[in-house]
Design an enzyme around this catalytic site. Structure first.
Site, short mmCIF file in Angstrom:
data_model
loop_
_atom_site.label_atom_id
_atom_site.label_comp_id
_atom_site.label_asym_id
_atom_site.label_seq_id
_atom_site.Cartn_x
_atom_site.Cartn_y
_atom_site.Cartn_z
N GLU A 209 0.84 -1.21 0.00
CA GLU A 209 0.00 0.00 0.00
C GLU A 209 0.86 1.25 0.00
O GLU A 209 0.36 2.38 -0.09
CB GLU A 209 -0.94 0.00 1.20
CG GLU A 209 -2.18 -0.84 1.01
CD GLU A 209 -1.87 -2.29 0.70
OE1 GLU A 209 -1.19 -2.94 1.53
OE2 GLU A 209 -2.26 -2.78 -0.37
N ASN A 293 -0.84 -7.83 -3.78
CA ASN A 293 -1.40 -6.97 -4.82
C ASN A 293 -0.34 -6.06 -5.45
O ASN A 293 0.62 -5.66 -4.81
CB ASN A 293 -2.50 -6.09 -4.23
CG ASN A 293 -1.99 -5.24 -3.06
OD1 ASN A 293 -1.83 -5.75 -1.98
ND2 ASN A 293 -1.73 -3.97 -3.30
N ASP A 335 -7.54 -4.85 -5.53
CA ASP A 335 -6.74 -5.17 -4.34
C ASP A 335 -7.03 -6.57 -3.80
O ASP A 335 -7.21 -6.76 -2.60
CB ASP A 335 -6.94 -4.14 -3.22
CG ASP A 335 -6.07 -4.46 -2.01
OD1 ASP A 335 -4.93 -4.89 -2.21
OD2 ASP A 335 -6.54 -4.32 -0.87
#
Lengths: 635, 98
Positions: A209, A293, A335
């Site tokens: 992230e 991801n 995601d």
């Protein structure tokens, strides 16, 4: 009536050995010390119990007939209030406990758990907290049983949020070595549990992230020396791709794709971190795990299939080379980080005895592959409400997209199922080899998704999407309840023997036992036991705080115990933990779990249960007393 | 009629071509692969390459290099710690003391 624990365990071990011999010839398991430890019901020496990661126990002292008599035996508070994921380890009469940040480690003697044998409290850079994406969790410890005790002690391995890996003397808690694995200044953290294979410890990575390029590292446990490091994206030699990669399934892709499926240098900040679970096949010497991801979440910013993010990876444990890799979600748009649990089983499917790896993915599909060569054997929806795919083509391995639910810039995607949390997240599930069933702790959450552009700055969040989450179609969208499910899955048949809805996501995971009981915690703080065959609820206990870890079981002095962490948090509980109100905050979690606060509040620790609450103090009330001499006034 | 037919045919062909183009992109389902394992397609109205378009994030190469530089530096420090550990049997974390 209590059944014999030792006979049950022995019988299971014999049956399992016979089954393995019958199917695949004699297995060369004998010399591995961790394998031997896992065979003894007194131990729970690694995440998932043994290398199959099946979270299964052959014990049956606690069974469907008496589980209603389960009571608290003893408890331990870590004194920390962030989410407690993972599970304790139990080895040779000692329980080792991990905690959320600052990742304290505790050792308790099971014969007298009231006294702390040792504790390790690392001083971490507090800045680590600001780069953790989803609460300050840690998923557990690893144990290395020494083969040269005169030189190297038994070790406990612990990952710290600030990116350090430490090896602790398992007898004393003293630090043995400490290395830097991840740099929080560039957004890289550690939340995954270490994983011991032979004399190496495998370490994953977190921070997709924040655009962290994922990597996996093996260290020599005796010296802390790096043995190998392999990446999820980039040049083949850095990923560990050689001539024989995907030899059996060239249609999955082979060489050069770690660069070709990215535009420019986007692979350098392309994510693919692996913060989930591992399994290991000693015969094949392959470790199995999933890469996460791609970064950023905004798909328009990274054209291409983004290999090898979102991939089930089978790596040679000795050098990290990829034997095979299957990308479940090419060019992720939602995601669906592919890091979930990998469970190994040997089953007959379509008249073939196969060595399998089964993986319930965030993308709504539960995959079963031949773990020897990567052949795709099964790909079933975790729930019939998945709408981003029409199906997975077993021949090509391609998930066929439903364009209606794709995401892109200048478009607000609606009613996408599953949500970014997936229909399955970090829960460590279980596999019952006698029943041939996987017990899955599942989410039932959908979402709206709107991307936005943002620059990459090392160490800053790099997501680029605004999310709203809510219950799936089977839940109650008006009251934001019905966000989870628990299911018993049969891989050969590709169906579910039973399933039950849960009020909130089943975030922690399950434990299967020979006693015919499946245990799991719920986010709202119940610890439940169901009949493995029917799903019938047999027992439950309200914990001090919600559960996001997975249960374990062990035997001590002839008594079977079941242990579970309590401590709500993780991504699902991030709104409660940080008192967030904006429904899109917490990467969309806050809105979905807005009602969690009405069932549970923060806490953190371990609960241990046994039949009738039998424990060392019920057997000897004077145990751990400072004095047994009572002074009276003579009246 | 013939002319009309031709025009209609041309119009139809054009419309069909458009529909096919749009249809193919709109129906991006991941199954039209350029090569094994390389199946991404641009969605309708979106570029094949984003460099120079409004979707170009214009990444700063200096920022992109930071992760690699950091890992290299950590590996070098760890190697010094291990070397000392092997020599002395004592783990010293602070490399300035080695």
């Amino acid at each position: 009536m209590r059944r014999s624990l030792s006979i049950g365990g022995f019988a299971w071990a014999s049956c399992a050995a016979l089954a393995i011999s019958g199917f695949f010839g004699a297995a060369a398991f004998a010399n591995d010390r961790l394998i031997e430890l896992a065979k003894d019901p007194q131990n729970w020496p690694m995440p998932g119990h043994d290398y199959t990661a099946g979270n299964y126990s052959p014990m049956d002292q606690i069974n469907t007939g008496n589980v209603k008599d389960l009571r608290v035996a003893w408890s331990f508070s870590t004194g920390l209030l962030n989410g407690h994921e993972g599970a304790p380890l139990v080895i040779d009469g000692v329980m080792y406990i991990n905690s959320s940040f600052p990742n304290n480690v505790y050792a308790l003697e099971l014969s007298n758990p009231g006294k702390i044998k040792w504790q390790y409290k690392p001083k971490q850079d507090p800045a680590a907290r600001s780069v953790a994406c989803c609460d300050l969790v840690n998923r557990g410890l690893a144990y290395w049983p020494s083969d040269d005790k005169g030189k190297t002690p038994n070790l406990i391995l612990s990952n710290q949020l600030d990116g350090h890996v430490v090896a602790l003397n398992a007898e004393t808690g003293e630090m043995y070595w400490k290395v830097e694995n991840s740099d929080i200044k560039v957004g890289s953290t550690l939340t995954t549990a270490p994983y011991v294979v032979k004399d190496t410890v495998i370490i994953g990575s977190s921070g997709a992230e924040l655009g962290v390029r994922g990597y996996t590292t093996a260290y020599n446990v005796k010296t802390g020396e790096q043995v190998w490091r392999r990446y999820a994206t980039g040049p083949d030699d850095e990923i560990g791709i050689g001539d024989d990669f995907n030899k059996a399934n060239p249609h999955y892709g082979q060489k050069g794709l770690g660069l070709e499926t990215w535009e420019g240098d986007a692979w350098k900040i392309g994510g693919g971190t692996n913060w989930g679970w591992y399994a290991y096949d000693p015969d094949l010497n392959l470790i199995y795990y999933g890469s996460g991801n791609p970064a950023p979440w905004n798909e328009t910013m990274r054209p291409g299939d983004n290999k090898w993010t979102m991939t089930i990876m089978a790596r040679d444990a000795s050098d990290g080379m990829l034997k095979w890799g299957y990308q479940k979600t090419p060019h992720d748009e939602w995601d669906y980080a592919g890091v979930n649990v990998m469970m190994l089983s040997d089953q007959n499917i379509d008249d073939k005895d196969l060595k399998l790896v089964t993986h319930p993915d965030r993308n709504g599909v539960i995959y079963t592959l031949n773990r020897v060569n990567g052949d795709l054997v099964r790909a079933d929806f975790l729930d019939d409400t998945v709408n981003v795919w029409t199906h997975v083509d077993l021949k090509t391995g391609i998930p066929v997209r439903n364009p209606e639910y794709n995401t892109r810039m200048d478009h607000a995607g609606k009613d996408i199922c599953p949500s970014a949390m997936g229909y399955h997240n970090q829960a460590h599930d279980s596999y019952d080899p006698e029943r041939g069933l996987f017990y899955l702790a599942i989410n039932h959450i959908c979402m709206d998704w709107e991307p936005f552009m943002l620059p990459y700055r090392a160490g800053q969040f790099f997501v680029g999407a605004t999310l709203s989450m809510y219950p799936g179609p089977k839940g109650d969208r008006a009251s934001y309840l019905g966000l989870g499910q628990v299911k018993a899955y049969n891989a050969p048949k590709g169906n579910y023997k039973w399933s039950v809805m849960e009020r909130f996501a089943a975030w922690g995971g399950t434990l299967a036992t020979k006693g015919g009981v499946v245990f799991y915690p719920t986010l709202d703080g119940y610890f439940k036991a169901r009949n493995s065959d029917t799903g019938e609820l047999l027992w439950k206990f309200k914990m001090p705080s919600g559960g996001i870890g997975y249960p374990i079981t062990y035997e001590h002095d002839g008594t079977q115990y079941v242990a579970i962490y309590y401590g709500v948090g993780g991504w699902a509980g991030v709104g409660l933990v940080f008192d967030l109100q904006d429904p899109t905050a917490g990467l969309g979690a806050v809105g979905a779990f807005r009602n969690l606060q009405n069932w549970t509040q923060q806490g953190g620790g371990v609960l241990v249960f046994s039949l009738d609450g039998k424990n060392p103090y019920s057997e000897n009330v004077n145990l751990d007393e400072y004095s047994t001499e009572i002074v009276t006034d003579g009246t | 009629m013939k002319t009309t037919f031709r025009m209609t045919g041309a119009a139809l062909a054009g419309a069909l071509a458009l529909a096919l183009t749009a249809g193919s992109a709109a129906a991006y389902d991941g199954t039209n692969c350029k090569a094994p394992g390389n199946c991404w397609e641009a969605k309708p109205g979106y570029p094949e390459k984003i460099a120079g378009t409004k979707y170009d994030p214009k990444h700063d190469p200096k920022e992109l290099a930071k992760q690699g530089d950091s890992i290299k530096a950590m590996e070098e420090r760890n190697a010094k710690r291990v070397e000392n550990f092997k020599k002395t049997g004592k783990w010293v974390y602070d490399v300035s003391k080695l």
